[in-house]
Motif scaffolding. Structure first.
Motif, PDB file in Angstrom:
ATOM      1  N   GLY A  24      23.073  12.372  -5.702  1.00  0.00           N
ATOM      2  CA  GLY A  24      22.931  11.932  -7.083  1.00  0.00           C
ATOM      3  C   GLY A  24      22.064  10.717  -7.280  1.00  0.00           C
ATOM      4  N   VAL A  25      21.438  10.218  -6.232  1.00  0.00           N
ATOM      5  CA  VAL A  25      20.618   9.009  -6.314  1.00  0.00           C
ATOM      6  C   VAL A  25      19.164   9.371  -6.035  1.00  0.00           C
ATOM      7  N   ARG A  26      18.275   8.939  -6.931  1.00  0.00           N
ATOM      8  CA  ARG A  26      16.846   9.159  -6.726  1.00  0.00           C
ATOM      9  C   ARG A  26      16.310   8.095  -5.763  1.00  0.00           C
ATOM     10  N   PHE A  27      15.492   8.518  -4.816  1.00  0.00           N
ATOM     11  CA  PHE A  27      15.024   7.598  -3.784  1.00  0.00           C
ATOM     12  C   PHE A  27      13.597   7.941  -3.372  1.00  0.00           C
ATOM     13  N   THR A  28      12.964   6.998  -2.692  1.00  0.00           N
ATOM     14  CA  THR A  28      11.669   7.208  -2.052  1.00  0.00           C
ATOM     15  C   THR A  28      11.668   6.457  -0.734  1.00  0.00           C
ATOM     16  N   VAL A  29      11.154   7.113   0.304  1.00  0.00           N
ATOM     17  CA  VAL A  29      11.018   6.505   1.627  1.00  0.00           C
ATOM     18  C   VAL A  29       9.558   6.619   2.041  1.00  0.00           C
ATOM     19  N   ALA A  30       8.991   5.538   2.547  1.00  0.00           N
ATOM     20  CA  ALA A  30       7.599   5.567   3.003  1.00  0.00           C
ATOM     21  C   ALA A  30       7.427   4.635   4.190  1.00  0.00           C
ATOM     22  N   ASP A  31       6.537   5.001   5.083  1.00  0.00           N
ATOM     23  CA  ASP A  31       6.172   4.137   6.205  1.00  0.00           C
ATOM     24  C   ASP A  31       4.873   3.422   5.888  1.00  0.00           C
ATOM     25  N   ALA A  32       4.665   2.300   6.562  1.00  0.00           N
ATOM     26  CA  ALA A  32       3.434   1.543   6.398  1.00  0.00           C
ATOM     27  C   ALA A  32       3.297   0.607   7.586  1.00  0.00           C
ATOM     28  N   PHE A  33       2.152  -0.036   7.664  1.00  0.00           N
ATOM     29  CA  PHE A  33       1.952  -1.083   8.657  1.00  0.00           C
ATOM     30  C   PHE A  33       1.870  -2.412   7.923  1.00  0.00           C
ATOM     31  N   GLU A  34       2.636  -3.383   8.390  1.00  0.00           N
ATOM     32  CA  GLU A  34       2.726  -4.685   7.743  1.00  0.00           C
ATOM     33  C   GLU A  34       2.218  -5.754   8.703  1.00  0.00           C
ATOM     34  N   PRO A  35       1.222  -6.552   8.304  1.00  0.00           N
ATOM     35  CA  PRO A  35       0.746  -7.618   9.191  1.00  0.00           C
ATOM     36  C   PRO A  35       1.864  -8.608   9.501  1.00  0.00           C
ATOM     37  N   GLU A  36       1.906  -9.066  10.739  1.00  0.00           N
ATOM     38  CA  GLU A  36       2.895 -10.070  11.109  1.00  0.00           C
ATOM     39  C   GLU A  36       2.601 -11.358  10.344  1.00  0.00           C
TER      40      GLU A  36
END
Length: 352
Positions: free
Chosen positions: A203-215
């Motif tokens: 019942g919960v709308r969601f989004t999951v995504a990967d990325a690269f994050e600079p340290e």
């Protein structure tokens, strides 16, 4: 307008000394600039190493969430010149050495060739990390795509617009003067989000995504990226941005709140909210528009790594569990937040 902090005066001083050495050698050799360039190349590299060693000694601190007995440390920005931390001047010294080397070759080649060679080296410096990240990125896209399709959820290989929608780094504070703008530390953001999965779970709308994050504050940000997974639950209203975190170890925590709307943060973060964070195991989360999100850091380069025995770890399932924890947290947030709701409600990242 350039402000210094602690040893932040060291890099400009070293770069100034490098320039002085070049002119001194050229003057001593009757204007022999080629020899001056050759002499200055190793000096630039040594100065860069000196600067980096000083940064390791001064700008490395224990991680806020350090587990007792571990030796994890992170870069800080205590010592900086302007908005650039001490260690982040390292690429400047490499660039100076490359430029001097290109200048030395001018005695044999035309200047367009030297400029092209220097440009090629610079492009290679930024391109190599990109190509190194492509194989694990392709594996993640394939794994998550199959995971999403098996459950009837929407999926997209990449979605660059999420870079503007989500900002996992510190919130950008308002600057009142040009000096504050020039001397503000850089803000690390997501790089080209990919493997985007969106749908409805329990019942919960969601989004999951990967990325690269600079340290944050890394010496070589083009090379020092971390694979992260952003998990977001979507609300029915948009609210001001706020970031909440519990820092500490064992049963002793310090609450950190960052926002440009302290009135909203005061209404949002109550004792019940903190208890919900502890109960759900959500140590850090943020509200950004209609999204409540958390970031899973230190994801593996190969999603098939990890696990126990012959069973690989299921990182997509871990992301779904993070969504479940966020949903449980949202369900326990205070009810009287309507006065801060915004009328304009942004669309969902993906329709699913």
């Amino acid at each position: 307008m350039l402000a210094y902090s602690g040893l932040g005066c060291l890099p400009p001083a070293l770069l100034g000394a490098l320039t002085a050495v070049w002119f001194a050698v050229a003057d001593a050799r009757d204007g022999d600039w080629a020899t001056a360039c050759l002499v200055a190349v190793p000096i630039a590299l040594v100065f860069g190493l000196v600067n980096l060693v000083a940064a390791v000694a001064c700008n490395r601190t224990e991680a806020p969430d350090q587990v007792p007995g571990s030796d994890e440390t992170v870069w800080s920005s205590r010592h900086r010149a302007g908005g650039t931390p001490l260690q982040s001047f390292s690429p400047y010294f490499l660039a100076a050495a490359g430029l001097l080397l290109a200048g030395w070759t001018l005695q044999w080649v035309h200047w367009p060739v030297a400029v092209a060679g220097y440009g090629a080296l610079t492009a290679l410096y930024y391109a190599l990390p990109y190509f190194r990240r492509r194989p694990p990125k392709a594996v993640t896209v394939a794994e998550r795509g199959a995971f999403a399709r098996a459950r009837g959820w929407a999926f997209q290989d990449r979605l660059p617009s999420l870079t503007r929608r989500w900002k996992p780094g510190p919130l950008q504070r308002l600057s009142a003067t040009p000096a504050e703008v020039l001397n503000a530390p850089p803000r690390a953001g997501l790089r080209a989000p990919f493997a985007v999965m969106s749908g409805t779970h329990e019942g919960v709308r969601f989004t999951v995504a990967d990325a690269f994050e600079p340290e944050p504050f890394a010496p070589f940000p083009a090379w020092q990226h971390h694979h992260v997974t952003v998990c977001a639950v979507h609300l029915d209203a948009a609210f001001p941005s706020v970031r909440v975190a519990l820092r500490g170890r064992r049963n002793r925590y310090a609450l950190e709140i960052e926002t440009l709307r302290p009135d909203f943060a005061e209404a949002l973060v109550t004792e019940e909210t903190v208890r919900a964070m502890l109960d759900t195991g959500t140590r850090e989360w943020s509200v950004q528009g209609r999204d409540v999100l958390t970031v899973l850091r230190d994801q593996p380069d190969d999603p098939q790594d990890g696990g126990t025995g012959d069973d690989p770890a299921d990182y997509d399932l871990d992301a779904v569990r993070a969504v479940e924890r966020l949903a449980a947290l949202v369900a326990r947030l205070p009810a009287g937040l309507a006065p801060w709701a915004q009328e304009a409600l942004p669309d969902l990242p993906l329709k699913g």
